[in-house]
Every structure is written in C-alpha cells, then in structure tokens.
Scaffold this motif. Structure first.
Motif, PDB file in Angstrom:
ATOM      1  N   ASP A   1       8.896 -64.840  22.574  1.00  0.00           N
ATOM      2  CA  ASP A   1      10.352 -65.000  22.614  1.00  0.00           C
ATOM      3  C   ASP A   1      11.040 -64.426  21.384  1.00  0.00           C
ATOM      4  OD1 ASP A   1      10.263 -66.201  25.070  1.00  0.00           O
ATOM      5  OD2 ASP A   1      10.358 -68.249  24.305  1.00  0.00           O
ATOM      6  N   VAL A   2      10.262 -64.000  20.392  1.00  0.00           N
ATOM      7  CA  VAL A   2      10.825 -63.350  19.205  1.00  0.00           C
ATOM      8  C   VAL A   2      10.580 -61.853  19.324  1.00  0.00           C
ATOM      9  CG1 VAL A   2      10.800 -63.170  16.700  1.00  0.00           C
ATOM     10  CG2 VAL A   2      10.448 -65.401  17.792  1.00  0.00           C
ATOM     11  N   LEU A   3      11.648 -61.092  19.450  1.00  0.00           N
ATOM     12  CA  LEU A   3      11.549 -59.646  19.639  1.00  0.00           C
ATOM     13  C   LEU A   3      11.657 -58.938  18.294  1.00  0.00           C
ATOM     14  CD1 LEU A   3      13.912 -59.232  22.733  1.00  0.00           C
ATOM     15  CD2 LEU A   3      11.531 -60.018  22.653  1.00  0.00           C
ATOM     16  N   PRO A   4      10.758 -58.013  17.995  1.00  0.00           N
ATOM     17  CA  PRO A   4      10.767 -57.321  16.708  1.00  0.00           C
ATOM     18  C   PRO A   4      11.721 -56.123  16.709  1.00  0.00           C
ATOM     19  CG  PRO A   4       8.866 -56.619  17.959  1.00  0.00           C
ATOM     20  CD  PRO A   4       9.573 -57.633  18.811  1.00  0.00           C
ATOM     21  N   LEU A   5      13.012 -56.410  16.816  1.00  0.00           N
ATOM     22  CA  LEU A   5      14.017 -55.349  16.929  1.00  0.00           C
ATOM     23  C   LEU A   5      15.087 -55.490  15.862  1.00  0.00           C
ATOM     24  CD1 LEU A   5      14.563 -55.364  20.798  1.00  0.00           C
ATOM     25  CD2 LEU A   5      13.486 -53.535  19.486  1.00  0.00           C
ATOM     26  N   THR A   6      15.408 -54.394  15.213  1.00  0.00           N
ATOM     27  CA  THR A   6      16.526 -54.379  14.280  1.00  0.00           C
ATOM     28  C   THR A   6      17.792 -53.972  15.014  1.00  0.00           C
ATOM     29  OG1 THR A   6      16.195 -52.048  13.714  1.00  0.00           O
ATOM     30  CG2 THR A   6      14.978 -53.692  12.410  1.00  0.00           C
ATOM     31  N   GLN A   7      18.927 -54.226  14.398  1.00  0.00           N
ATOM     32  CA  GLN A   7      20.185 -53.771  14.997  1.00  0.00           C
ATOM     33  C   GLN A   7      20.244 -52.247  15.034  1.00  0.00           C
ATOM     34  OE1 GLN A   7      23.814 -55.540  13.685  1.00  0.00           O
ATOM     35  NE2 GLN A   7      23.102 -57.639  13.970  1.00  0.00           N
ATOM     36  N   GLU A   8      19.619 -51.597  14.073  1.00  0.00           N
ATOM     37  CA  GLU A   8      19.575 -50.135  14.082  1.00  0.00           C
ATOM     38  C   GLU A   8      18.815 -49.624  15.303  1.00  0.00           C
ATOM     39  OE1 GLU A   8      20.252 -46.276  13.213  1.00  0.00           O
ATOM     40  OE2 GLU A   8      21.163 -48.022  12.257  1.00  0.00           O
ATOM     41  N   ALA A   9      17.690 -50.272  15.628  1.00  0.00           N
ATOM     42  CA  ALA A   9      16.924 -49.877  16.809  1.00  0.00           C
ATOM     43  C   ALA A   9      17.743 -50.077  18.081  1.00  0.00           C
ATOM     44  CB  ALA A   9      15.627 -50.679  16.878  1.00  0.00           C
ATOM     45  N   LEU A  10      18.455 -51.203  18.167  1.00  0.00           N
ATOM     46  CA  LEU A  10      19.301 -51.447  19.336  1.00  0.00           C
ATOM     47  C   LEU A  10      20.430 -50.430  19.425  1.00  0.00           C
ATOM     48  CD1 LEU A  10      19.451 -55.345  19.298  1.00  0.00           C
ATOM     49  CD2 LEU A  10      18.443 -53.908  21.078  1.00  0.00           C
ATOM     50  N   SER A  11      20.953 -50.030  18.289  1.00  0.00           N
ATOM     51  CA  SER A  11      21.991 -48.998  18.272  1.00  0.00           C
ATOM     52  C   SER A  11      21.465 -47.701  18.883  1.00  0.00           C
ATOM     53  CB  SER A  11      22.462 -48.770  16.831  1.00  0.00           C
ATOM     54  OG  SER A  11      23.335 -47.663  16.759  1.00  0.00           O
ATOM     55  N   GLN A  12      20.234 -47.331  18.529  1.00  0.00           N
ATOM     56  CA  GLN A  12      19.623 -46.124  19.079  1.00  0.00           C
ATOM     57  C   GLN A  12      19.363 -46.271  20.570  1.00  0.00           C
ATOM     58  OE1 GLN A  12      16.047 -45.630  16.800  1.00  0.00           O
ATOM     59  NE2 GLN A  12      17.132 -45.271  14.871  1.00  0.00           N
ATOM     60  N   ILE A  13      18.858 -47.432  20.973  1.00  0.00           N
ATOM     61  CA  ILE A  13      18.526 -47.660  22.387  1.00  0.00           C
ATOM     62  C   ILE A  13      19.768 -47.605  23.264  1.00  0.00           C
ATOM     63  CG2 ILE A  13      17.769 -49.462  23.997  1.00  0.00           C
ATOM     64  CD1 ILE A  13      15.700 -50.275  21.847  1.00  0.00           C
ATOM     65  N   LEU A  14      20.854 -48.212  22.784  1.00  0.00           N
ATOM     66  CA  LEU A  14      22.080 -48.312  23.589  1.00  0.00           C
ATOM     67  C   LEU A  14      22.992 -47.105  23.459  1.00  0.00           C
ATOM     68  CD1 LEU A  14      22.892 -52.044  22.827  1.00  0.00           C
ATOM     69  CD2 LEU A  14      22.176 -51.133  25.035  1.00  0.00           C
ATOM     70  N   GLY A  15      22.807 -46.322  22.401  1.00  0.00           N
ATOM     71  CA  GLY A  15      23.699 -45.189  22.177  1.00  0.00           C
ATOM     72  C   GLY A  15      25.075 -45.600  21.696  1.00  0.00           C
ATOM     73  N   VAL A  16      25.134 -46.687  20.898  1.00  0.00           N
ATOM     74  CA  VAL A  16      26.410 -47.176  20.374  1.00  0.00           C
ATOM     75  C   VAL A  16      26.303 -47.331  18.860  1.00  0.00           C
ATOM     76  CG1 VAL A  16      26.967 -48.389  22.521  1.00  0.00           C
ATOM     77  CG2 VAL A  16      25.772 -49.617  20.684  1.00  0.00           C
ATOM     78  N   ARG A  17      27.446 -47.580  18.220  1.00  0.00           N
ATOM     79  CA  ARG A  17      27.454 -47.759  16.779  1.00  0.00           C
ATOM     80  C   ARG A  17      26.854 -49.102  16.380  1.00  0.00           C
ATOM     81  NH1 ARG A  17      33.478 -45.540  14.950  1.00  0.00           N
ATOM     82  NH2 ARG A  17      33.175 -43.378  15.667  1.00  0.00           N
ATOM     83  N   ARG A  18      26.391 -49.146  15.148  1.00  0.00           N
ATOM     84  CA  ARG A  18      25.813 -50.382  14.624  1.00  0.00           C
ATOM     85  C   ARG A  18      26.832 -51.527  14.638  1.00  0.00           C
ATOM     86  NH1 ARG A  18      22.129 -51.469  10.359  1.00  0.00           N
ATOM     87  NH2 ARG A  18      21.942 -53.726  10.151  1.00  0.00           N
ATOM     88  N   THR A  19      28.090 -51.230  14.370  1.00  0.00           N
ATOM     89  CA  THR A  19      29.112 -52.274  14.382  1.00  0.00           C
ATOM     90  C   THR A  19      29.281 -52.875  15.772  1.00  0.00           C
ATOM     91  OG1 THR A  19      30.782 -50.529  14.663  1.00  0.00           O
ATOM     92  CG2 THR A  19      30.410 -51.352  12.425  1.00  0.00           C
ATOM     93  N   THR A  20      29.100 -52.047  16.792  1.00  0.00           N
ATOM     94  CA  THR A  20      29.171 -52.547  18.168  1.00  0.00           C
ATOM     95  C   THR A  20      28.020 -53.499  18.448  1.00  0.00           C
ATOM     96  OG1 THR A  20      30.247 -50.495  18.909  1.00  0.00           O
ATOM     97  CG2 THR A  20      29.217 -51.878  20.602  1.00  0.00           C
ATOM     98  N   VAL A  21      26.820 -53.150  17.968  1.00  0.00           N
ATOM     99  CA  VAL A  21      25.662 -54.020  18.155  1.00  0.00           C
ATOM    100  C   VAL A  21      25.891 -55.367  17.485  1.00  0.00           C
ATOM    101  CG1 VAL A  21      23.211 -54.330  17.617  1.00  0.00           C
ATOM    102  CG2 VAL A  21      24.042 -52.106  18.425  1.00  0.00           C
TER     103      VAL A  21
END
Length: 253
Positions: free
Chosen positions: A165-185
């Motif tokens: 249940d603990v995912l090893p993801l940074t907000q930077e990684a999510l930004s890359q995955i979603l194609g959005v800015r870090r502030t959006t994440v």
C-alpha cells in the motif's frame, strides 16, 4: 530446468516445461533499480526482459520536453518482445517506477526460441493483445478524462504490481507519468488526501487507501484490468493445448 512454481513472471510461468526449457539456459536474473532507465526511445532492442516483481512505466516524449506514460509493465508482461519482427529501435522509454527483479535474455536467443516454439509465439500474441488494451485505453483516457482521475488510475496501476500500500513514487515521477507540471501534482495530491484516497505522503513514499483511490479513479483502470485478465485467463491456459495441436500438425519442436 526452471520449475514453473519458482517463476514470478506470468508469461514464462504459462509455458509448457519443454518450451520454457528453450529459454531457461539463456535467462539471466537482473535487478530493477528504482528510477533506472531500462531503455530509451530510439535505442536498439538487444534483449527481452521478463519482470518478476516491480513496475516499469513506458513513456513517450514530445519535442518540447514533456513526457506522458502510455502503459505499465510488471510480472504479467515483458519488454522488447516486438523485436521478433525484425531489428528496430525502441519507440518508448522504459523507466523503473517500483524496484524489483527480472529475467533477461539476449534478443537473438529469444528470437531463435520464438521461431522454434508455437507456444512461445502464442504467448507473445497474448502479451501483445494485452499491451494493445493498455495503449488504446490510455490514449482515450489521457484525451477525455480529468487529470485527477487519471492520477488515481496510474497509482492503481502501480499498486496492482507491487503488493504494497506504500508506493515508491515521487511527485516528479508522477509529473512525468501524467504529463503535467509539478505544481499540478501537488494540488492533485492534496485533493486525494482530502478524500482519504492517500493516507500519507513523504518524499518518495505515498501510502494509499485502495478502495477510496478506486472511487477517485475513472472507469479505465477497472475496464483495462478486466480486459487484460480476460486475455490471460482465457488464452494462456491454452498454451499446453496449443503445443498438442502443434505436435499433431508437425509444427512443434
């Protein structure tokens, strides 16, 4: 010989032993390190990778530097299998999002086994169909669904493959995955925490509540999961029967 009970990869585990034995002597165990780039867009495919654990996102990059994920591969799939159709450059960049392990085989060795074994060819057909489901659904989802629901969907895709249940993801990684800015994440994470879908977030660690995260996601995660599971559950058990048919027709090794 590689006993099926010791195989973590679903594709390899579905093969009849005689077909698995074509691959086993050439399979090399490798570690999938967090955030490692397995291959880059434009690289020549020189090996086929079968993950046993962990999660790898397939990314496409645009000319302006933006990226977006198109699929996730874990123990149910493989990387580099399309190289059997001839030498080609990778169309996507593959990045490890959750560390794990895999088996790796040189592409020429895999091609030789692929050409000898109808069961391996059938296995790859099933895998390609499952990947098509992901790619097609992801394309539609990225175009039509709100980013909040898309982020919940991607978190669920990763969770499906790591049993934690603990995912090893940074907000930077999510930004890359979603194609959005870090502030959006950052804003999206705040919204999901308010809904209870995310219990806590530390740097590089996101603890989720799966049931609430599922409620926050669009229908694409559930639809994809059902369609892919149907492909595997209906077709993969047929590999042994496929081998019998191939023997009868003279097409088997």
């Amino acid at each position: 010989m590689m006993p099926p009970g010791e195989i973590g990869n679903r594709l390899l585990a579905a093969l009849p032993q005689v077909d698995l034995d074509l691959l086993a002597p050439e399979l090399e165990p490798v570690a999938l390190h967090q955030d490692a780039v397995i291959s880059r867009e434009g690289d020549q495919v020189d090996c086929v990778l079968f993950p046993h654990s962990g999660a790898i996102s397939l990314m496409i990059g645009m000319a302006d530097g933006h990226t977006v994920a198109t699929a996730v591969v874990g123990r149910e799939g493989a990387l580099g299998t399309l190289s059997v159709f001839g030498p080609s450059a990778s169309a996507l960049t593959a990045i490890v999002r959750a560390a794990g392990t895999a088996s790796r085989i040189p592409a020429p060795r895999f091609h030789a086994a692929f050409n000898r074994s109808p069961a391996i060819r059938y296995m790859i057909q099933c895998h390609v169909r499952a990947m098509q489901v992901q790619l097609q659904r992801s394309g539609a989802c990225n175009a039509l669904h709100q980013v909040q629901a898309r982020m919940a969907r991607w978190l669920l895709h990763i969770h499906d493959r790591i049993d934690d249940d603990v995912l090893p993801l940074t907000q930077e990684a999510l930004s890359q995955i979603l194609g959005v800015r870090r502030t959006t994440v950052t804003l999206l994470m705040r919204n999901l925490r308010a809904r209870g879908a995310i219990r806590s977030e530390q740097r590089g660690r996101i603890e989720i509540d799966r049931s609430r995260l599922t409620a926050a996601a669009c229908e694409c995660h559930g639809t994809m999961r059902l369609e892919v599971e149907e492909i595997f559950s209906i077709n993969m058990p047929d590999l042994a029967r496929w081998r019998v048919s191939a023997v009868e027709s003279g097409d088997a090794i």
